[in-house]
Design a protein around this motif. Structure first.
Motif, PDB file in Angstrom:
ATOM      1  N   GLN B  58       8.426   8.671 -11.664  1.00 47.08           N
ATOM      2  CA  GLN B  58       8.410   8.458 -10.207  1.00 47.08           C
ATOM      3  C   GLN B  58       7.759   9.606  -9.448  1.00 47.08           C
ATOM      4  O   GLN B  58       7.315   9.441  -8.333  1.00 47.08           O
ATOM      5  CB  GLN B  58       9.850   8.356  -9.702  1.00 47.08           C
ATOM      6  CG  GLN B  58      10.550   7.077 -10.034  1.00 47.08           C
ATOM      7  CD  GLN B  58      11.887   7.032  -9.318  1.00 47.08           C
ATOM      8  OE1 GLN B  58      12.572   8.047  -9.212  1.00 47.08           O
ATOM      9  NE2 GLN B  58      12.246   5.887  -8.803  1.00 47.08           N
ATOM     10  N   ASP B  59       7.763  10.775 -10.068  1.00 42.99           N
ATOM     11  CA  ASP B  59       7.348  11.960  -9.323  1.00 42.99           C
ATOM     12  C   ASP B  59       5.848  12.215  -9.341  1.00 42.99           C
ATOM     13  O   ASP B  59       5.362  13.093  -8.660  1.00 42.99           O
ATOM     14  CB  ASP B  59       8.058  13.200  -9.883  1.00 42.99           C
ATOM     15  CG  ASP B  59       9.556  13.110  -9.675  1.00 42.99           C
ATOM     16  OD1 ASP B  59       9.955  12.513  -8.658  1.00 42.99           O
ATOM     17  OD2 ASP B  59      10.309  13.611 -10.513  1.00 42.99           O
ATOM     18  N   ALA B  72      -6.584  -0.180   0.192  1.00 40.14           N
ATOM     19  CA  ALA B  72      -5.675   0.876   0.654  1.00 40.14           C
ATOM     20  C   ALA B  72      -4.251   0.351   0.864  1.00 40.14           C
ATOM     21  O   ALA B  72      -3.272   1.025   0.552  1.00 40.14           O
ATOM     22  CB  ALA B  72      -6.204   1.508   1.925  1.00 40.14           C
ATOM     23  N   LEU B  73      -4.170  -0.866   1.376  1.00 37.97           N
ATOM     24  CA  LEU B  73      -2.849  -1.441   1.604  1.00 37.97           C
ATOM     25  C   LEU B  73      -2.113  -1.622   0.272  1.00 37.97           C
ATOM     26  O   LEU B  73      -0.925  -1.310   0.161  1.00 37.97           O
ATOM     27  CB  LEU B  73      -2.993  -2.776   2.330  1.00 37.97           C
ATOM     28  CG  LEU B  73      -1.696  -3.427   2.775  1.00 37.97           C
ATOM     29  CD1 LEU B  73      -0.974  -2.553   3.781  1.00 37.97           C
ATOM     30  CD2 LEU B  73      -1.988  -4.784   3.391  1.00 37.97           C
ATOM     31  N   ALA B  75      -2.607   0.117  -2.322  1.00 41.44           N
ATOM     32  CA  ALA B  75      -2.272   1.470  -2.781  1.00 41.44           C
ATOM     33  C   ALA B  75      -0.912   1.888  -2.211  1.00 41.44           C
ATOM     34  O   ALA B  75      -0.097   2.501  -2.903  1.00 41.44           O
ATOM     35  CB  ALA B  75      -3.347   2.457  -2.353  1.00 41.44           C
ATOM     36  N   TYR B  76      -0.657   1.537  -0.968  1.00 47.22           N
ATOM     37  CA  TYR B  76       0.656   1.837  -0.382  1.00 47.22           C
ATOM     38  C   TYR B  76       1.762   1.091  -1.120  1.00 47.22           C
ATOM     39  O   TYR B  76       2.844   1.616  -1.350  1.00 47.22           O
ATOM     40  CB  TYR B  76       0.686   1.486   1.107  1.00 47.22           C
ATOM     41  CG  TYR B  76       0.425   2.686   1.985  1.00 47.22           C
ATOM     42  CD1 TYR B  76       1.294   3.788   1.972  1.00 47.22           C
ATOM     43  CD2 TYR B  76      -0.674   2.734   2.835  1.00 47.22           C
ATOM     44  CE1 TYR B  76       1.059   4.887   2.767  1.00 47.22           C
ATOM     45  CE2 TYR B  76      -0.917   3.835   3.638  1.00 47.22           C
ATOM     46  CZ  TYR B  76      -0.042   4.913   3.600  1.00 47.22           C
ATOM     47  OH  TYR B  76      -0.272   6.017   4.382  1.00 47.22           O
ATOM     48  N   GLU B  77       1.462  -0.146  -1.494  1.00 48.00           N
ATOM     49  CA  GLU B  77       2.467  -0.933  -2.227  1.00 48.00           C
ATOM     50  C   GLU B  77       2.823  -0.267  -3.551  1.00 48.00           C
ATOM     51  O   GLU B  77       3.974  -0.258  -3.969  1.00 48.00           O
ATOM     52  CB  GLU B  77       1.945  -2.359  -2.492  1.00 48.00           C
ATOM     53  CG  GLU B  77       1.685  -3.184  -1.232  1.00 48.00           C
ATOM     54  CD  GLU B  77       2.939  -3.370  -0.399  1.00 48.00           C
ATOM     55  OE1 GLU B  77       3.994  -3.664  -0.976  1.00 48.00           O
ATOM     56  OE2 GLU B  77       2.857  -3.208   0.837  1.00 48.00           O
ATOM     57  N   VAL B  78       1.819   0.271  -4.217  1.00 43.18           N
ATOM     58  CA  VAL B  78       2.038   0.925  -5.498  1.00 43.18           C
ATOM     59  C   VAL B  78       2.839   2.228  -5.322  1.00 43.18           C
ATOM     60  O   VAL B  78       3.549   2.658  -6.221  1.00 43.18           O
ATOM     61  CB  VAL B  78       0.688   1.205  -6.197  1.00 43.18           C
ATOM     62  CG1 VAL B  78       0.860   2.085  -7.416  1.00 43.18           C
ATOM     63  CG2 VAL B  78       0.019  -0.103  -6.591  1.00 43.18           C
ATOM     64  N   GLY B  79       2.717   2.799  -4.141  1.00 43.00           N
ATOM     65  CA  GLY B  79       3.406   4.072  -3.904  1.00 43.00           C
ATOM     66  C   GLY B  79       2.486   5.259  -4.144  1.00 43.00           C
ATOM     67  O   GLY B  79       2.931   6.320  -4.568  1.00 43.00           O
ATOM     68  N   ALA B  80       1.206   5.026  -3.863  1.00 42.45           N
ATOM     69  CA  ALA B  80       0.228   6.093  -4.071  1.00 42.45           C
ATOM     70  C   ALA B  80       0.449   7.225  -3.082  1.00 42.45           C
ATOM     71  O   ALA B  80       0.979   7.028  -1.991  1.00 42.45           O
ATOM     72  CB  ALA B  80      -1.182   5.539  -3.898  1.00 42.45           C
ATOM     73  N   GLY B  82      -2.231   9.218  -2.235  1.00 41.52           N
ATOM     74  CA  GLY B  82      -3.429   9.288  -1.410  1.00 41.52           C
ATOM     75  C   GLY B  82      -4.429   8.215  -1.772  1.00 41.52           C
ATOM     76  O   GLY B  82      -4.308   7.534  -2.797  1.00 41.52           O
ATOM     77  N   TYR B  83      -5.407   8.067  -0.914  1.00 40.47           N
ATOM     78  CA  TYR B  83      -6.460   7.080  -1.130  1.00 40.47           C
ATOM     79  C   TYR B  83      -7.732   7.677  -0.557  1.00 40.47           C
ATOM     80  O   TYR B  83      -7.804   7.944   0.638  1.00 40.47           O
ATOM     81  CB  TYR B  83      -6.089   5.792  -0.401  1.00 40.47           C
ATOM     82  CG  TYR B  83      -6.956   4.602  -0.734  1.00 40.47           C
ATOM     83  CD1 TYR B  83      -6.568   3.705  -1.718  1.00 40.47           C
ATOM     84  CD2 TYR B  83      -8.160   4.386  -0.050  1.00 40.47           C
ATOM     85  CE1 TYR B  83      -7.355   2.604  -2.019  1.00 40.47           C
ATOM     86  CE2 TYR B  83      -8.955   3.285  -0.353  1.00 40.47           C
ATOM     87  CZ  TYR B  83      -8.539   2.393  -1.339  1.00 40.47           C
ATOM     88  OH  TYR B  83      -9.315   1.300  -1.635  1.00 40.47           O
ATOM     89  N   SER B  95      -7.750  18.931   1.498  1.00 41.54           N
ATOM     90  CA  SER B  95      -6.504  18.884   2.285  1.00 41.54           C
ATOM     91  C   SER B  95      -5.450  18.063   1.542  1.00 41.54           C
ATOM     92  O   SER B  95      -4.263  18.398   1.524  1.00 41.54           O
ATOM     93  CB  SER B  95      -6.794  18.357   3.690  1.00 41.54           C
ATOM     94  OG  SER B  95      -6.155  17.144   3.927  1.00 41.54           O
ATOM     95  N   LEU B  96      -5.903  17.001   0.874  1.00 44.38           N
ATOM     96  CA  LEU B  96      -4.968  16.177   0.104  1.00 44.38           C
ATOM     97  C   LEU B  96      -4.394  16.959  -1.085  1.00 44.38           C
ATOM     98  O   LEU B  96      -3.183  16.981  -1.306  1.00 44.38           O
ATOM     99  CB  LEU B  96      -5.687  14.907  -0.378  1.00 44.38           C
ATOM    100  CG  LEU B  96      -4.834  13.904  -1.146  1.00 44.38           C
ATOM    101  CD1 LEU B  96      -3.782  13.305  -0.236  1.00 44.38           C
ATOM    102  CD2 LEU B  96      -5.688  12.796  -1.740  1.00 44.38           C
ATOM    103  N   ARG B  99      -1.945  19.550  -0.065  1.00 43.92           N
ATOM    104  CA  ARG B  99      -0.676  18.950   0.322  1.00 43.92           C
ATOM    105  C   ARG B  99       0.166  18.583  -0.898  1.00 43.92           C
ATOM    106  O   ARG B  99       1.377  18.768  -0.903  1.00 43.92           O
ATOM    107  CB  ARG B  99      -0.963  17.681   1.112  1.00 43.92           C
ATOM    108  CG  ARG B  99      -0.268  17.643   2.439  1.00 43.92           C
ATOM    109  CD  ARG B  99      -0.586  16.328   3.102  1.00 43.92           C
ATOM    110  NE  ARG B  99       0.665  15.686   3.451  1.00 43.92           N
ATOM    111  CZ  ARG B  99       1.272  15.873   4.608  1.00 43.92           C
ATOM    112  NH1 ARG B  99       0.760  16.675   5.501  1.00 43.92           N
ATOM    113  NH2 ARG B  99       2.400  15.245   4.876  1.00 43.92           N
TER     114      ARG B  99
END
Lengths: 366, 102
Positions: B58-59, B72-73, B75-80, B82-83, B95-96, B99
């Motif tokens: 998970q980490d 990209a959407l 990617a959010y579902e997967v729990g990414a 960054g994109y 910057s990514l 972070r």
């Protein structure tokens, strides 16, 4: 508690979100705004951990609102809740934590909240399951109402109990070796320790216990989340009755103490704690019995004292109080029977006779 | 991207893996902290690898790299984490990374 701010120009959408968040007691709604400009004015004062943000709003577009919010509160997580799917790239560029399409399903929202709680290191108590750890009586770890964990070996169990004994503190390797493997050579013991830790982790994982609920960190520190650990509850109640000696509190203490600390185990490191907890329990029972006596509920007092006598027959004040009850109720038979049992235990186990004052109480009963 | 990563002193090791199966095996074994997954056109396999890796660990921070905006959407579902859009922008990339490391 995590503070959340909700921003959406449509009031029903806000209420919907508010409703979804009701399932998450660790989140406090610190503000709801239909106007993003208003929200931006107040946001620094609230400094929320998260903002749920709509994208298409007439006063200010959500993406711009997010960057203004992040200027003011850089550590706040932005979660976009929107009917528009084309801004996900921008959301990533703002490092938004999540991007959820409306209408929000419960399952999808749960995912979002998992991300939020994980990031904030919040331990979530599973609603259906409660992990119970029993240290009074036989040592047991398991989901409430389910078969408890079976440890691979007695040593694995002891190691876990030892870490639990020190839970929340780091225990040095040497300290563990000294207590758990005192008799074998260091090299072998270290190997055993590494194996033991591995098996504990594996066992917990296979039993379905998340690391946030019970996890061992590198320096041998066991950290517990929201588990029902009986000694925690016991200590809590002991503190309560110290300040507020009520029958209800003492009864709770009596109920929790289902046996000696780590009973039946041959673990010398637990001895001191066992003695102390037993003493605290006996004192609480004596206070409880006295409270019942004051209320003239002699049978309740007797019941608790007899139970306590079985656990700790040498404790003179238990017998003294019992005999005093029998004197008050005039129950000569019970008094004599109890006195003889007490006398016998003292003679057989300790080779001594009861104190004279005990004998005097007994002979004073007619 | 490799050059940028190698210039970052916090990154100890970079591996490039082309085959998805050996990728999963390596991840299981070596447990990297960060991974970049290139997504092709309407790339279901790439997203799925992301999903499988997330289930394993998970980490892990997954960054998808794509020339498509549309994924990209997902990617959010997967729990990414960054994109990044191709061609890569060096500032956004750094910057990514910073972070993630922070």
């Amino acid at each position: 508690m995590l503070r959340a701010v909700l921003i959406d120009d449509e009031r029903p959408a806000l209420r919907g979100l508010e409703h979804l968040l009701k399932d998450y007691p660790m989140i406090e709604i610190a503000g709801m705004f239909t106007n993003p400009l208003e929200a931006i004015k107040k946001i620094a004062g609230i400094n929320p951990q998260m903002v749920f943000l709509d994208i298409n709003m007439p006063q200010l577009q959500g993406i711009d609102a997010a960057s203004k919010i992040l200027d003011l509160c850089p550590d706040t997580d932005i979660i976009f809740i929107t009917a528009h799917d084309q801004y996900a790239i921008e959301a990533f560029e703002l490092h938004a934590l999540d991007y959820v399409l409306k209408p929000i399903s419960k399952d999808r929202f749960e995912k979002t909240l998992q991300r939020v709680t994980k990031k904030n290191g919040i331990i979530r108590q599973s609603l259906e399951k409660n992990l119970a750890i029993k240290c009074f009586g036989r040592f047991q770890v398991g989901w409430a109402g389910e078969e408890p964990i079976k440890w691979r070996t007695e040593k694995t169990k002891e190691l876990f109990a030892f870490l639990l004994h020190h839970q929340g503190q780091e225990v040095s390797r040497d300290e563990i070796l000294d207590h758990i493997w005192p008799e074998i050579e260091v090299e072998k013991a270290v190997h055993q320790l590494h194996n033991g830790i591995y098996y504990i982790r594996k066992t917990l994982e296979e039993y379905g216990i998340e690391r946030s609920l019970a996890g061992i960190s590198g320096n041998y520190c066991l950290r517990l989340g929201a588990v029902a650990l009986d000694i925690w509850l016991f200590r809590e109640h002991i503190t309560v009755v110290k300040n507020n000696p009520q029958i209800k509190g003492f009864e709770a203490v009596a109920e929790l103490y289902t046996g000696e600390y780590l009973e039946g185990s041959d673990w010398p490191w637990a001895d001191l704690e066992r003695e102390q907890l037993s003493k605290q329990h006996s004192e609480a029972i004596l206070s409880l019995a006295k409270a019942y006596i004051e209320k003239k509920q002699f049978d309740r007092a007797e019941e608790h004292l007899l139970k306590a006598f079985k656990r700790d027959p040498y404790e003179e004040s238990i017998t003294e109080l019992l005999l005093n009850i029998y004197r008050t109720t005039g129950d000569k038979n019970k008094a004599v029977r109890h006195f003889m049992e007490y006398e016998k235990v003292l003679k057989e186990e300790l080779g001594i006779k009861p104190q004279e004052k005990i004998q005097r109480i007994c002979s004073a009963i007619k | 991207m490799l050059t940028w990563l190698s210039e970052n002193t916090s990154i100890k090791e970079v591996s490039v893996i082309k085959n998805p199966d050996s990728f999963l095996e390596r991840v299981e074994r070596e447990r990297p902290e960060i991974m970049f997954i290139r997504l092709g056109n309407s790339d279901i396999p790439g997203l799925n690898i992301g999903r499988m890796v997330k289930a394993m660990d998970q980490d892990v921070s997954i960054v998808f790299v794509s020339s498509e905006r549309d994924l990209a959407l997902d990617a959010y579902e997967v729990g990414a984490y960054g994109y990044l859009l191709c061609p890569l922008d060096r500032n956004k990339f750094n910057s990514l990374i910073n972070r993630i490391i922070a």
